[in-house]
Design an enzyme around this catalytic site. Structure first.
Site, PDB file in Angstrom:
ATOM      1  N   THR A   1     -22.996  -2.011  45.804  1.00 19.80           N
ATOM      2  CA  THR A   1     -22.779  -1.823  47.252  1.00 19.80           C
ATOM      3  C   THR A   1     -22.551  -3.179  47.929  1.00 19.80           C
ATOM      4  O   THR A   1     -23.198  -4.147  47.579  1.00 19.80           O
ATOM      5  CB  THR A   1     -24.018  -1.162  47.886  1.00 19.80           C
ATOM      6  OG1 THR A   1     -24.297   0.038  47.211  1.00 19.80           O
ATOM      7  CG2 THR A   1     -23.789  -0.867  49.369  1.00 19.80           C
ATOM      8  N   ARG A  29     -23.162  13.650  44.217  1.00 17.30           N
ATOM      9  CA  ARG A  29     -24.242  12.980  44.956  1.00 17.30           C
ATOM     10  C   ARG A  29     -23.670  11.901  45.880  1.00 17.30           C
ATOM     11  O   ARG A  29     -22.810  11.139  45.500  1.00 17.30           O
ATOM     12  CB  ARG A  29     -25.231  12.364  43.958  1.00 17.30           C
ATOM     13  CG  ARG A  29     -26.349  11.566  44.589  1.00 17.30           C
ATOM     14  CD  ARG A  29     -26.046  10.101  44.595  1.00 17.30           C
ATOM     15  NE  ARG A  29     -27.132   9.303  45.168  1.00 17.30           N
ATOM     16  CZ  ARG A  29     -26.989   8.035  45.519  1.00 17.30           C
ATOM     17  NH1 ARG A  29     -25.821   7.449  45.365  1.00 17.30           N
ATOM     18  NH2 ARG A  29     -27.984   7.360  46.042  1.00 17.30           N
ATOM     19  N   GLY A  31     -24.927   8.813  48.701  1.00 17.41           N
ATOM     20  CA  GLY A  31     -26.068   8.003  49.149  1.00 17.41           C
ATOM     21  C   GLY A  31     -25.978   7.722  50.632  1.00 17.41           C
ATOM     22  O   GLY A  31     -25.359   8.449  51.399  1.00 17.41           O
ATOM     23  N   THR A  52     -28.414  -1.580  51.516  1.00 15.76           N
ATOM     24  CA  THR A  52     -28.113  -1.440  50.092  1.00 15.76           C
ATOM     25  C   THR A  52     -29.403  -1.127  49.359  1.00 15.76           C
ATOM     26  O   THR A  52     -30.454  -1.627  49.716  1.00 15.76           O
ATOM     27  CB  THR A  52     -27.499  -2.725  49.500  1.00 15.76           C
ATOM     28  OG1 THR A  52     -27.370  -2.563  48.081  1.00 15.76           O
ATOM     29  CG2 THR A  52     -28.354  -3.961  49.779  1.00 15.76           C
ATOM     30  N   GLY A  53     -29.281  -0.268  48.325  1.00 14.80           N
ATOM     31  CA  GLY A  53     -30.481   0.072  47.561  1.00 14.80           C
ATOM     32  C   GLY A  53     -30.460   1.536  47.170  1.00 14.80           C
ATOM     33  O   GLY A  53     -29.394   2.144  47.059  1.00 14.80           O
ATOM     34  N   GLY A  55     -30.284   4.911  47.824  1.00 12.21           N
ATOM     35  CA  GLY A  55     -29.816   5.627  49.014  1.00 12.21           C
ATOM     36  C   GLY A  55     -30.701   6.753  49.483  1.00 12.21           C
ATOM     37  O   GLY A  55     -30.888   6.934  50.689  1.00 12.21           O
TER      38      GLY A  55
END
Lengths: 134, 174
Positions: A1, A29, A31, A52-53, A55
């Site tokens: 991301t 899926r 996020g 970011t991370g 989601g």
């Protein structure tokens, strides 16, 4: 991301985020990145945020708008609001990740609760930084 | 004079220092520096914050180093499903796309949604068709091939694990 937040000379804030998602993703899926108010948000009255991370946790915590709302209604600074969300709210859910933010005064934050986050900044206050780890 | 500035990220994750070789760290930092420097110049010349944001993200999307655009990870089916969003703080205008494939710069597609439609979020194959209708660059499957990402996917398939793309063995941030 990847993501960016900016404040221009006219005082307008903007935010953007782009991602390839997660490895081995199934079932369509999605996020937090494309969800306005969660992974990406901008409001001239508060801040611009890009996340970011993991989601799913950012979605459940409605991260980006939460920070803006804390600033507008709770009178928290961008620093206070973003640190609280990244270092308290998210970990309480088990969420990992980070964000970048800039407010209408040009203050920039880049908190994260993982080992590292690729990040960089440059401002008219002669600030410049590029980093990976703490 | 009013302050102005840009901040960028390339993902957060759990890679350890030990696994981040010096040259790899340099490669990442050089790309990050190029992205925020170009965007800062746009702001310095009086450009808009939305243009600066898109400019920085396009540079990162065009690099295989980051999980976006060219460097996107593989889905379970071996495809690429990319997401992106942009938002302006002046009138809360926003545009976003989800699960698009083959679009070179999803951030430009999100901006097209914001400026050319009344929608905020569009997704899937019809969003990819929308990109073609608006003459955005569409790339081949080969363009998105990256040996490292491919191996990461094969490994995840074997464990049948969904993972952030910069986790420990991923050596990259999410």
């Amino acid at each position: 991301t990847v993501g960016a937040v900016a404040l221009d000379k006219k005082g307008n804030l903007a935010s953007g985020t782009s991602t390839g998602g997660m490895v081995n993703k199934k079932y369509g899926r999605i996020g937090d990145t494309p969800l306005i108010g969660i992974g990406t948000y901008a409001n001239n009255d508060s801040c611009a945020i890009s996340c970011t991370g993991h989601g799913e946790f950012f979605i459940r915590a409605a991260v980006a708008y939460d920070i803006s709302a804390r600033m507008m209604y709770n009178k928290q600074s961008l620093q206070e609001a973003s640190n609280e969300v990244i270092h308290k709210e998210l970990p309480a859910l088990g969420g990992r990740g980070g964000l970048i933010g800039i407010d209408k005064h040009g203050h920039i934050v880049m908190p994260f609760n993982t080992k590292g986050m690729y990040r960089g900044l440059k401002s008219s206050k002669n600030e410049e930084f590029v980093g990976i780890f703490e | 004079m009013k302050a102005y500035g840009i901040a960028i990220h390339g993902g957060a994750g759990t890679v350890s220092r030990a696994k981040m070789t010096k040259w790899k760290a340099e490669a990442y930092k050089e790309t990050l520096k190029r992205a925020y420097s170009m965007a800062y110049q746009t702001l310095h010349k009086g450009g808009s914050s939305i243009d600066a944001v898109i400019e920085a993200i396009v540079i990162l999307e065009d690099s295989y180093l980051f999980n976006a655009g060219k460097g996107s990870v593989y889905t379970h089916l071996g495809t690429h499903e990319m997401d992106a969003a942009v938002m302006e703080g002046k009138k809360l205008k926003a545009g976003a796309v989800a699960s698009v494939g083959y679009v070179k710069n999803p951030i430009k597609l999100a901006h097209t949604v914001m400026t050319k439609t009344k929608h905020v979020l569009i997704s899937g194959e019809q969003a990819t068709e929308f990109a073609k209708d608006h003459n955005l660059e569409i790339e081949s499957k080969e363009y998105f091939y990256d040996e490292f990402r491919y191996k990461q996917w094969q490994k995840a398939l074997m464990n049948d694990k969904v993972q952030l793309d910069h986790d420990e063995d991923g050596q990259k941030f999410g």
